[in-house]
Design an enzyme around this catalytic site. Structure first.
Site, PDB file in Angstrom:
ATOM      1  N   THR A   1       0.853  -1.179   0.000  1.00 38.52           N
ATOM      2  CA  THR A   1       0.000   0.000   0.000  1.00 38.52           C
ATOM      3  C   THR A   1       0.894   1.235   0.000  1.00 38.52           C
ATOM      4  O   THR A   1       1.903   1.261   0.700  1.00 38.52           O
ATOM      5  CB  THR A   1      -0.878   0.007   1.257  1.00 38.52           C
ATOM      6  OG1 THR A   1      -1.437  -1.288   1.393  1.00 38.52           O
ATOM      7  CG2 THR A   1      -1.972   1.033   1.152  1.00 38.52           C
TER       8      THR A   1
ATOM      9  N   LYS B   1       5.845   3.309   0.436  1.00 36.29           N
ATOM     10  CA  LYS B   1       5.164   2.055   0.124  1.00 36.29           C
ATOM     11  C   LYS B   1       5.465   0.995   1.174  1.00 36.29           C
ATOM     12  O   LYS B   1       6.607   0.620   1.387  1.00 36.29           O
ATOM     13  CB  LYS B   1       5.618   1.554  -1.244  1.00 36.29           C
ATOM     14  CG  LYS B   1       5.000   0.228  -1.617  1.00 36.29           C
ATOM     15  CD  LYS B   1       5.139  -0.055  -3.088  1.00 36.29           C
ATOM     16  CE  LYS B   1       4.297  -1.267  -3.464  1.00 36.29           C
ATOM     17  NZ  LYS B   1       4.279  -1.501  -4.895  1.00 36.29           N
TER      18      LYS B   1
ATOM     19  N   ASP C   1       5.785  -6.356 -14.080  1.00 34.66           N
ATOM     20  CA  ASP C   1       4.431  -5.862 -13.886  1.00 34.66           C
ATOM     21  C   ASP C   1       4.273  -4.491 -14.534  1.00 34.66           C
ATOM     22  O   ASP C   1       3.902  -3.522 -13.897  1.00 34.66           O
ATOM     23  CB  ASP C   1       4.090  -5.809 -12.392  1.00 34.66           C
ATOM     24  CG  ASP C   1       2.581  -5.691 -12.168  1.00 34.66           C
ATOM     25  OD1 ASP C   1       1.826  -5.844 -13.160  1.00 34.66           O
ATOM     26  OD2 ASP C   1       2.165  -5.439 -11.027  1.00 34.66           O
TER      27      ASP C   1
END
Ligand SMILES: *[C@@H]1O[C@H](CO)[C@@H](O)[C@H](O)[C@H]1NC(C)=O
Ligand SMILES: *[C@@H]1O[C@H](CO)[C@@H](O)[C@H](O)[C@H]1NC(C)=O
Ligand SMILES: *[C@@H]1O[C@H](CO)[C@@H](O)[C@H](O)[C@H]1NC(C)=O
Ligand SMILES: *[C@@H]1O[C@H](CO)[C@@H](O)[C@H](O)[C@H]1NC(C)=O
Ligand SMILES: *[C@@H]1O[C@H](CO)[C@@H](O)[C@H](O)[C@H]1NC(C)=O
Ligand SMILES: *[C@@H]1O[C@H](CO)[C@@H](O)[C@H](O)[C@H]1NC(C)=O
Ligand SMILES: *[C@@H]1O[C@H](CO)[C@@H](O)[C@H](O)[C@H]1NC(C)=O
Ligand SMILES: *[C@@H]1O[C@H](CO)[C@@H](O)[C@H](O)[C@H]1NC(C)=O
Ligand SMILES: *[C@@H]1O[C@H](CO)[C@@H](O)[C@H](O)[C@H]1NC(C)=O
Ligand SMILES: *[C@@H]1O[C@H](CO)[C@@H](O)[C@H](O)[C@H]1NC(C)=O
Length: 799
Positions: A527, A542, A635
């Protein structure tokens, strides 16, 4: 010397009463322990003779428990013989190192009528002082540093650090760290032919310091010092904290033979040093690393590598510093025709012809270089967006290096007929040796292990009534191979310091985020919260979920990799936190959000989109090929592409998948599927080998999304009735191309309708073609990221 013997003479004294002043007559042999001087009271340092070559010895000081690294040497450039060489304190107060009993090769030039003593402090300082008044110091080694600065040792206007010649050769090398005449602390390369300053960057020196890393030329005190906690500061406002700042460790700052200044630290009692800071993060930016007409590449696996330019070959393939010579006959008539070879992201330092010339077209610049006799090539660059092009013809090509993100290209001038061969790729075999010199074995005496061999302290008593102290070196038998420099690439250092990347505590970050209150993003890995650091910088913080169970050292190793990455198209990491179970990363905050937000709000015009595609490709090419480690992102999606205020893209969230071993591609350590539906390469689904081509695939999808304005997740049924709902974006575009009538421009049918007609057809075509190549099912057919960059660059200006 694995100094197990803590006792030892710390004070070597003596002085002379009468008679012959220069004769040093050893009369008695000391006990086996007395072969060296050991510091007092803790025994941290040892002084004695070191073998530096065949029958060649130097007198120096080293850490008792890490004798590989000599922190000071008296006679680095004039080693003495193994027999009958000695260090003697003469009665007139002079400390003299004499070679084979005949020549004095070094002395302290001290004079005193009072009795003196030589003392080695636990700081590593070797001092010559009065016996009766110990605060009266006549000479100290701290005032004459070689390549190393110890905590508390002050570098002044009168002293300079000089690197060693090579890994095994302690002689004075080519690099110097010193205060320049304008009070600025600098690194200088002083090679056989040329010399140049390579640190700090010229634009950091200004007269009105205040912000950032700027240097001041106003403070004339000219002092620099490393403190015990790991902070280095110089009077020109430069300061640097090691990544382990705050811990009380053994530390040293060394100007290594490769021209980089590194700060090393070590826990007491451990053998290995860790690099905890370095002044230059890019080894190839150090001048003189590769000779003229060659380019420096840095690779994790093989270390630094120099390659000749196309059309040039090595003068001596064993000694890179000599550089390369042309394979053609340089001519200077008006008849020869030239061709120009583009080198992407390659830059050469200095040797511009005249001043620089702005607002040139490529043709003008090329013509000019063709006509200029000495021109070896030219740099064609655009320092500012939308600004004019600058043309820099160069008369010599020195200090060549890859410069990722460099806004321009270099064009090498070659005679038209010269053989076309791509040297940059073909001379892989010419790996430069790390050091051109022969590596010497540096054995030394181990007192305890072989009692018959040692440096012997002899007390001269007498004959005619004089006393002289003499450290007498006999001979060295015991061999122990040692490399005095910790190799940057091989040693297991915990963390490489990327300038500015630091470790935070959990409570610091908790405070910065006001208790992790303002969430700005959430992903599989963790998060993200917005926070303000204690220095008022806004950061994206983060908190990782998936690393929580990872061991601390493993995590630190990965942070060291991410922390070293530095590219304008990668998000900058400012720091990290490892605190109990918590694993947190601190990034720069990008207030203009991600590509995903801006694509959906249609705020991107064509040139921005093209620019973003290009920047992403550069960032990924750097990750895959140019940076220190080989890293896959795994990603890539619009949510992970952030935009800065200039709409420059920055790839975020990289480095959280393990770096792959470049030589072991067939054996990747991915245990589970990463990535996001819609952007994932088929290899994941079919459980095939994972390579950098998975990122290429995802990149292709993102580019298609930018071109078409269609999301790969939704399919296309909502925008085009009749299309099959499961049809994927890539297939849809491919079909459009296949079915397009001969001669018609198929790209018009796929382009994002919100762009209207406001786009460059040529660019659109190339981008669409590249993207389709990237999303080939067969991974080997896909281009590499650097090939993508090259293809896009050739159309960067819409031609
Ligand atoms: C010892 O030497 C220092 C430095 O030279 C001097 O300032 C001091 O007065 C001396 N002390 C004595 C007792 O002589
Ligand atoms: C060390 O380098 C110096 C300078 O290049 C050279 O003169 C000397 O022979 C070298 N020493 C050894 C042992 O190779
Ligand atoms: C100059 O630098 C020294 C050492 O860093 C510092 O103590 C001193 O205050 C500085 N002087 C000025 C005028 O900034
Ligand atoms: C080559 O051409 C340039 C421009 O035409 C002229 O100035 C120069 O003198 C010529 N050089 C030679 C060697 O003929
Ligand atoms: C560059 O040159 C072009 C054509 O000569 C001119 O129109 C333009 O104003 C120049 N731009 C700058 C920034 O000087
Ligand atoms: C010590 O050196 C002598 C002389 O070279 C050698 O014969 C002996 O084996 C050595 N002893 C040890 C313990 O290495
Ligand atoms: C880009 O997206 C961010 C986040 O939604 C938004 O704040 C910003 O205004 C957008 N930029 C433009 C030019 O619309
Ligand atoms: C995006 O960048 C522009 C240009 O710097 C800036 O004016 C704008 O405020 C930024 N948008 C946001 C949402 O901060
Ligand atoms: C990896 O596998 C491919 C085919 O499976 C093979 O051609 C290649 O040589 C392998 N590479 C290495 C480094 O083992
Ligand atoms: C892959 O690597 C692992 C550990 O690194 C090793 O145990 C395994 O044998 C390797 N597999 C192949 C096919 O090389």
């Amino acid at each position: 010397m694995a100094t197990s013997s803590p006792t030892f003479i710390a004070i070597l004294l003596l002085m002379l009463l009468h008679l012959h002043s220069s004769a040093a007559l050893p009369l008695s042999v000391g006990s086996p322990d007395e072969d060296v001087i050991v510091s007092r009271p803790k025994g941290t340092f040892t002084a004695g003779f070191r073998r530096v070559g065949e029958n060649a010895y130097c007198f120096g000081v080293w850490f008792s428990q890490a004798e590989k690294h000599v922190v000071w040497m008296a006679n680095r450039d004039v080693p003495v013989n193994g027999k009958r060489s000695s260090l003697s304190l003469l009665k007139n107060g002079n400390l003299v190192l004499s070679d084979a009993g005949q020549f004095d090769v070094w002395d302290t030039k001290t004079l005193s009528a009072k009795p003196l003593e030589l003392h080695l402090h636990d700081t590593g300082n070797l001092v010559l002082r009065e016996q009766t008044n110990r605060s009266s110091v006549l000479w100290q080694s701290f005032n004459f540093p070689t390549d190393t600065l110890l905590p508390g040792q002050i570098l002044t206007r009168f002293t300079t650090l000089v690197s060693s010649r090579s890994e095994g050769n302690y002689s004075s090398g080519f690099y110097k760290l010193f205060f320049d005449n304008d009070n600025v602390f600098r690194l200088l390369y002083e090679g056989p032919q040329v010399s140049s300053v390579y640190w700090p960057d010229p634009w950091l020196v200004s007269n009105n310091v205040g912000s950032g890393n700027g240097r001041s030329s106003y403070n004339s005190s000219r002092v620099a010092v490393l403190d015990e906690l790991g902070k280095f500061s110089a009077s020109d406002a430069f300061s640097y904290k090691t990544i382990d700042y705050g811990l009380l460790l053994q530390r040293r700052l060394t100007l290594d033979y490769d021209g980089n200044v590194r700060i090393y630290s070590r826990e007491n009692g451990q053998e290995d040093w860790s690099i905890t800071g370095q002044f230059k993060s890019q080894p190839c930016f150090i001048h003189g690393i590769c000779g003229p007409y060659s380019i420096c590449n840095h690779e994790q696996a093989t270390g630094r590598k120099c390659v000749c330019l196309e059309g040039y070959s090595w003068i001596d393939s064993q000694d890179w510093s000599l550089g390369c010579k042309p394979n053609f006959q340089p001519t200077c008539d008006n008849k020869t025709e030239y061709r120009f070879v583009a080198l992407y992201e390659v830059d050469f330092y200095g040797y511009d012809y005249g001043s620089s010339f702005s607002n040139y077209t490529y043709k003008q610049c090329e013509k000019w270089c063709s006509e200029l006799c000495q021109c070896k090539g030219f740099q064609f660059s655009f320092p500012q967006d939308n600004g004019p092009f600058w043309c820099y013809p160069k008369t010599q090509l020195l200090n060549g290096h890859r410069s990722p993100g460099f806004r321009g290209q270099f064009f090498l001038r070659l005679p038209k007929g010269s053989a076309k061969e791509n040297n940059l790729q073909n001379n892989e075999g010419l790996v430069c040796p790390r050091n051109a010199e022969k590596v010497l074995e540096r054995p030394y005496v181990k007192g305890k292990e072989n009692g018959s061999v040692k440096f012997v302290l002899r007390f001269a008593v007498g004959l005619g009534g004089f006393e002289v102290v003499c450290i007498f070196m006999v001979w060295c038998f015991l061999f122990r191979s040692s490399n005095h420099l910790v190799r940057e690439d091989q040693q297991g250092y915990v963390l490489a310091a990327a300038a500015g990347c630091r470790r935070y505590t959990y409570s610091e970050l908790k405070q910065a985020t006001k208790g992790f209150s303002e969430e700005i993003g959430r992903g599989a890995g963790g998060t993200v919260y917005k926070g303000m650091l204690s220095d008022n910088r806004i950061a994206a913080i983060k908190k990782l979920h998936e690393f929580a169970d990872q061991g601390e050292s493993e995590f630190l190793t990965e942070m060291s990799i991410i922390g070293r990455l530095n590219h304008m198209n990668l998000i900058g990491m400012w720091g990290y936190c490892v605190d109990g179970k918590h694993r947190i990363l601190v990034y720069e905050y990008m207030e203009n959000g991600s590509l995903a937000n801006n694509l959906s709000s249609n705020s991107l015009d064509w040139s921005k989109r093209y620019n973003i595609a290009m920047g992403m490709a550069k960032g990924l090419a750097y990750l895959h090929e140019e940076c220190l480690e080989w890293i896959l992102h795994c990603d890539i999606k619009p949510q992970n592409i952030l935009l800065d205020s200039d709409y420059q893209p920055k790839v975020a969230d990289f480095g959280l998948s393990k770096p792959l071993n470049r030589n072991n591609l067939n054996n990747s350590s991915f245990s589970r599927i990463r990535g996001t539906r819609g952007y994932m390469a088929p290899e994941w689904v079919f459980n095939l080998q994972i390579t950098s081509k998975v990122d290429v695939y995802s990149y292709g999808i993102v580019v298609l999304e930018m071109i078409t304005g269609r999301s790969p997740m939704i399919g296309v049924q909502d925008t085009e009735p009749g299309a099959e709902s499961h049809e994927r974006l890539a297939t849809w575009v491919r079909e459009k191309r296949r079915k397009a009538p001969e001669g018609a421009s198929w790209v018009e049918q796929i382009v994002d309708p919100t762009l209207g007609s406001d786009y460059n057809v040529k660019q659109l075509e190339i981008l669409a073609k590249v993207a389709l190549d990237c999303v080939e099912e067969e991974k080997d057919v896909r281009p590499s990221m650097s090939q993508v960059v090259e293809r896009l660059q050739s159309h960067e200006h819409g031609s």
